[in-house]
Design an enzyme around this catalytic site. Structure first.
Site, PDB file in Angstrom:
ATOM      1  N   LYS B  80       0.732  -1.432   0.106  1.00 27.00           N
ATOM      2  CA  LYS B  80      -0.175   0.015   0.127  1.00 27.00           C
ATOM      3  C   LYS B  80       0.738   1.191   0.040  1.00 27.00           C
ATOM      4  O   LYS B  80       2.090   1.431   0.705  1.00 27.00           O
ATOM      5  CB  LYS B  80      -1.056   0.113   1.308  1.00 27.00           C
ATOM      6  CG  LYS B  80      -1.985   0.846   1.062  1.00 27.00           C
ATOM      7  CD  LYS B  80      -2.947   1.009   2.479  1.00 27.00           C
ATOM      8  CE  LYS B  80      -3.927   2.047   2.407  1.00 27.00           C
ATOM      9  NZ  LYS B  80      -4.853   1.692   3.542  1.00 27.00           N
ATOM     10  N   SER B 155      -9.891   1.851   2.626  1.00 26.37           N
ATOM     11  CA  SER B 155      -9.134   2.349   1.793  1.00 26.37           C
ATOM     12  C   SER B 155      -7.741   1.518   0.847  1.00 26.37           C
ATOM     13  O   SER B 155      -7.170   2.188  -0.069  1.00 26.37           O
ATOM     14  CB  SER B 155      -8.316   3.583   2.459  1.00 26.37           C
ATOM     15  OG  SER B 155      -7.348   2.884   3.645  1.00 26.37           O
ATOM     16  N   SER B 179     -10.082  -0.868   6.466  1.00 27.57           N
ATOM     17  CA  SER B 179      -9.663  -0.585   5.146  1.00 27.57           C
ATOM     18  C   SER B 179      -8.942  -1.961   4.781  1.00 27.57           C
ATOM     19  O   SER B 179      -8.462  -1.746   3.635  1.00 27.57           O
ATOM     20  CB  SER B 179      -8.608   0.692   5.449  1.00 27.57           C
ATOM     21  OG  SER B 179      -9.322   1.805   5.389  1.00 27.57           O
TER      22      SER B 179
END
Lengths: 542, 498
Positions: B80, B155, B179
């Site tokens: 990420k 996210s 997330s």
């Protein structure tokens, strides 16, 4: 403007101090492993943590926690086992994260005190009718007016017993310490191209993050101080304590120890606090005293002219002995303080606290009392010797080596050696004199073999040659005649030669004794002890 | 020839160790798959080809020298983009950090690479992880591989989509309010949010420091277990003072089954308003499947759970306001040119560097922390946090693991939810375990009977019992075997191994 003593006839000054001390004796910063250094090139001692880079996290320096616990124990604070770090937000580039990691309502150390002994001239600053109980007129609710960080007062009577007590030559008074908390220092900024060295007009501003994250402890007193001299002595004493426990080099000059003063005035007998101003740039003991003195007088003038004191931060200008406005505080800053989620709350163990206590060593007050009791020194002398750990240890070694008692060693150290060190830029640590040499010199003075004027000469020669006092005295023929029969012969010879002066003395003009002593000294080529001549002359003339 | 996306992490590592294929060949297969699939998915903000190949060659050299290879040797990994990795940009999906290159690597990334992973790409995300759809990224949307008209969740949407599309085998995400679990559920992959403190946060750009936790995505529970061994194996991270030792082998009890264990069904969340019929059906199907494998079903209540969202939207923004204060355009990141004063520079850099959601959360946090307001919100939220944590503790006296939905519904279409509060409410099922800090996992449990999209169940366990979660997740996986793999439209596209 009125003088301080005039002002304090009608007004009471209420003073509180905030003292920041960098823990310079540590190896690394507060929340990362970067080296603590004052000499390295700018931005040499930085890492993702102290630069506040994205993703970096703080890890507390255990040694710094030891230092603050020691500071608290040495000032009779209650060590808080449970406390935590908070984030204090403000936007300025000297703080890489735009928040400072500091402590909240509960600091590592709460509710201590430092007891001041004020003697002589300095004691005269406090009017004779000053109230004895300062706590009664500045309850802890006054905290919000004087507290450094908007902290909450938790306990009202934690400072122990203690009212102002008058002594023969002054008074003693306990000064309460509200808290000592841990925080990190900011980076150093240099503004170029502007007229005032401020960011506003600068063409360029440089930031050195070497200092960013330096462990810092902030001590906040209760508003218990009443005169500039008390403030100065508090700071001196605090410095001595911190030096003794070895947590900082405590240099006001370099800024590793710095002090802000909060001061307000109120009419004598009032119990509510007036509006305070905060003084900055008090970076010497003299500035601390003089800045507060000026500010007290200035506020009195404002108030007596019917004006109001504004809550503002003022900058002391030592050269002109005055304070000028830095900024006016119209509203309290909102720092949005909240517990730092990256740093778990502390839970200090008894073992940890006790291990800190064990490292404290003898504190200056205890040392002073011991010197006074063991060596029979005057209290002021004992205090002066105990003030500096290196000096105290030098004294003890010399006193142990001296054959004729410690009092003479103390006198020689304080009256002769300290001056010589100062002139040579030395101190007890870097001294070119050994304690044994000083002991020898003190013995000769105690015997009356030399006088103190000669002691200076001998001390200088000892430092230069490394020889003993005795060797130097003998080589230079400085030894005084101490045999009373020999001295008495000289006295009789002089009195016979000066019948007029002898008669004047007998008729009450005792000042003439000085002339007669001088004649004796001349007659023996300076080998006699003037003090003994003086005594023998008096005996002969009565 | 077969596509590398059919292989599990364990199979890749075994193949590399046995010499069936080289790590470099796996890296190239992953890069080929990315080239073929990425135009439709846009899971990545940067493909770190050189870093992946370099690590692969290192492993191949080690094998040639007869060294024992690490357990994830040659496994392609996506990271990420809020995780620092030297040699790549760390943008956090924000214009603020568009060109930011970190001088250091996050502990979690370093440990995965140390365990043999090849860092292939940096994955798209909602800006600074503020969002549940990856739509707030400054660098464009990521598509859901099961239906490219739909969001991958967020996210960590890029990480989930990359694993679901078969571009990589493993991915790292971060979970502040769901997330990891919600995008895992939308994309039909396994996503674990470990217990707070189990995985180091050092080097992961913080959103809510007391809520954030790093965790892995994989297509199989076993892959996630292997990733956890890599993340926690070396012990607590001395650089993260909130991290803790977690000395367990996550593979050890993976196949133990759930016989005799108690599974608590949280009816109030399964039956909550907004939970779709197909999601409900899947949760009950999973409950029955676990019962069939010998688990005991118990009813469990979680009082105060409904306060989680309110507490979360106080604590999260407060911490975010503080954590994002450092982005001021002075030292790094977006800097507005030509400003006369420091204040102007900071204001304009922040105004242009941050997107709308990032501003909204920081403004909310700045307000909630201000004096006079703090006690009413932040302090209250912390009290709620204590109550919620206590609710969990009581629930775990009755059940070993809790069963609930991962998300009230399946993946929604781009732009379908425009009201922020509606978007916030979609985190209902996931937020509470960030508030309480315990571990939870989203496991695919088939496709929804109405939408045909992946549906998952969520399992939540007591703090530091994450290994038990994986045992339950494996039991769910066993029940639904065959239905969760690479999204059909992308399976086998590019990325063949000899």
């Amino acid at each position: 403007m009125k003088t301080l003593s005039e002002v304090l006839r009608d007004w009471e000054a209420v003073i509180g101090l905030e003292v920041h001390t960098e823990l310079t004796t540590l190896e690394t910063k507060m929340f990362c492993g970067c080296r603590l250094s004052h000499e390295d090139d700018p931005n040499a001692d930085v890492c993702p943590v102290c630069l506040g880079l994205p993703g970096a996290l703080p890890v507390p320096n255990k040694e710094a926690i030891r230092s603050i616990v020691k500071a608290g124990l040495a000032t009779d604070c209650e060590i808080q086992k449970r406390s935590m770090f908070y984030r204090k937000h403000y936007f300025y580039p000297d703080m890489a994260k735009n928040f400072q990691t500091t402590q909240g309502p509960v600091a590592f150390c709460m509710h201590g005190h430092l007891d001041l002994e004020i003697r002589g001239q300095g004691a005269a600053e406090l009017p004779a009718d000053a109230p004895e109980d300062r706590r009664a007129s500045t309850p802890s609710s006054a905290m919000n007016a004087h507290g450094g960080t908007g902290a909450l007062a938790l306990d009202e009577d934690a400072a122990g017993e203690g009212l102002l007590t008058r002594t023969d030559d002054g008074y003693t008074v306990p000064i309460r310490i509200l808290r000592i908390h841990m925080e990190e220092d900011a980076a150093k900024m240099t503004h170029l191209g502007g007229s005032e060295g401020r960011i506003g007009g600068a063409a360029e501003s440089l930031i050195d993050y070497n200092r960013c994250g330096t462990p810092l402890i902030e001590l906040v007193t209760e508003p218990d101080l009443r005169t500039p001299e008390e403030a100065r002595l508090f700071m001196e004493k605090l410095r001595r304590v911190f030096l003794a426990i070895g947590i900082s080099d405590c240099s006001l000059e370099s800024g590793s120890m710095r002090c802000d003063g909060n001061v307000s005035l109120r009419r004598k007998g009032e119990t509510t606090l007036g509006t305070k101003t905060e003084l900055k740039n008090l970076n010497s003991f003299k500035s601390l005293h003089d800045g507060l003195e000026y500010e007290i007088c200035r506020q009195a003038q404002v108030l007596e002219e019917g004006g109001v004191v504004l809550q503002e931060t003022r900058h002391f200008e030592p050269a002109r002995k005055r304070t000028v406005v830095m900024r006016v505080k119209e509203t309290a800053d909102d720092y949005r303080l909240f517990p730092d989620p990256d740093l778990a709350p502390f839970d200090l163990s008894d073992d940890f606290i006790e291990s800190c206590r064990a490292e404290l060593g003898e504190l200056p007050d205890a040392k002073r009392d011991r010197f006074e009791a063991t060596f029979n020194l005057k209290r002021a002398d004992a205090e002066a010797l105990a003030a500096d750990p290196a000096l105290a240890s030098f004294f003890e070694t010399a006193a142990g080596a001296a054959a004729r008692g410690a009092v003479s060693v103390a006198n020689v150290l304080l009256n002769v050696v300290l001056g010589q060190w100062r002139a040579a830029g030395e101190d007890a640590k870097s001294s070119s004199l050994t304690p044994a040499q000083v002991a020898g010199l003190a013995d000769l003075v105690a015997e009356g073999a030399i006088v103190s004027a000669q002691a200076r000469e001998v001390a200088a020669a000892m430092a230069e040659t490394g020889e003993s006092a005795e060797a130097i005295v003998d080589a230079r023929g400085l030894r005084q005649e101490t045999d009373d029969d020999a001295l008495m012969a000289v006295v009789e010879q002089v009195l016979a030669a000066c019948p007029d002066q002898a008669a004047q003395y007998r008729s009450g003009n005792t000042k003439v004794i000085g002339y007669l002593v001088g004649q004796c000294m001349r007659a023996c080529n300076g080998t006699g002890n003037p003090k003994r001549f003086n005594e023998l002359l008096r005996e002969s003339l009565t | 020839m077969r596509s590398f996306d059919e292989l599990s992490a364990a199979e890749i590592a075994a193949g590399v160790a046995a010499g069936d294929f080289s790590a470099e060949e796996v890296a190239r297969a992953s890069l080929d798959a990315i080239e073929a699939r990425e135009p439709s998915i846009h899971a990545f903000l940067q493909v770190t080809e050189e870093l992946a190949l370099e690590r692969a060659r290192e492993l191949d050299r080690a094998r040639a020298a007869g060294e024992k290879l690490p357990p994830l040797a040659g496994v392609p990994l996506a990271v990420k983009d809020n995780m620092n990795l030297i040699g790549s940009r760390t943008t956090c999906g924000s214009r603020m950090l568009e060109d930011y290159e970190s001088p250091y690597t996050a502990t979690c990334v370093a440990r995965m690479v140390e365990a043999g992973c090849l860092p292939v790409a940096k994955a798209n995300m909602d800006e600074f992880a503020f969002g549940s759809s990856t739509e707030t990224s400054y660098f464009g949307k990521t598509a859901n591989p099961w239906d490219v008209e739909r969001v991958p969740g967020g996210s960590s949407g890029g990480s989930a989509a990359a694993v679901a599309a078969g571009e990589v085998t493993l991915a790292l995400g971060s979970d502040t309010g769901g997330s990891i679990r919600q995008p895992a559920s939308f994309c039909g992959v396994v996503g674990l949010k470990p217990t707070y403190g189990a995985v180091s946060r050092y080097g992961v750009v913080a959103f809510g420091s007391s809520l954030d936790q790093v965790g892995p995505f994989g297509r199989r529970v076993e892959d996630v277990a292997l990733a956890m061994n890599a993340l926690v194996g070396p012990g607590r991270d001395p650089l993260d003072s909130t991290s803790q030792d977690c000395p367990v082998d996550f593979l050890e009890h993976l196949e133990d089954g759930v016989r005799g264990l108690r599974i608590g069904v949280v009816s109030e969340l399964v039956e909550a308003r907004g939970v779709s019929a197909e999601v409900k059906a899947v949760v009950y199907a999973a409950a029955r499947a676990l019962q069939d494998q010998g688990a005991e079903l118990v009813e469990v209540a979680l009082p105060h759970i409904e306060d989680s969202i309110a507490a979360y939207y106080v604590i999260g923004p407060c911490e975010a306001f503080s954590n994002l204060a450092r982005f001021d355009g002075v030292r790094y990141g977006y800097q507005e040119p030509g400003c006369a004063t420091l204040a102007e520079q900071s204001e304009k850099s922040r105004a242009k560097g941050f997107g709308a959601e990032a501003k909204r959360r920081q403004m909310l946090g700045a307000y909630l922390l201000s004096s006079g307001v703090y006690d009413r919100y932040y302090y209250k939220a912390q009290q709620a946090r204590t109550l919620i944590t206590r609710s969990y503790a009581n629930a775990f006296e009755k059940a070993d693991v809790l069963l609930l939905p991962s998300s009230p519904r399946t993946a929604f279409k781009f732009g379908e939810i425009s009201d922020p509060t509606e978007m916030y409410a979609s985190d209902l099922c996931t937020i509470s375990s960030n508030i309480a800090g315990n571990g939870s996992i989203s496991v695919p449990a088939g496709l929804g009977r109405e939408t045909g999209l992946p549906v998952a169940v969520q399992l939540q366990g007591p703090a530091f019992k994450d290994r038990r979660l994986l045992t339950f997740a494996r039991a769910v996986e066993r029940a639904f075997e065959g239905e969760c793999a690479v999204a059909p439209a992308f399976a086998g596209k590019g990325g063949e191994l000899a």
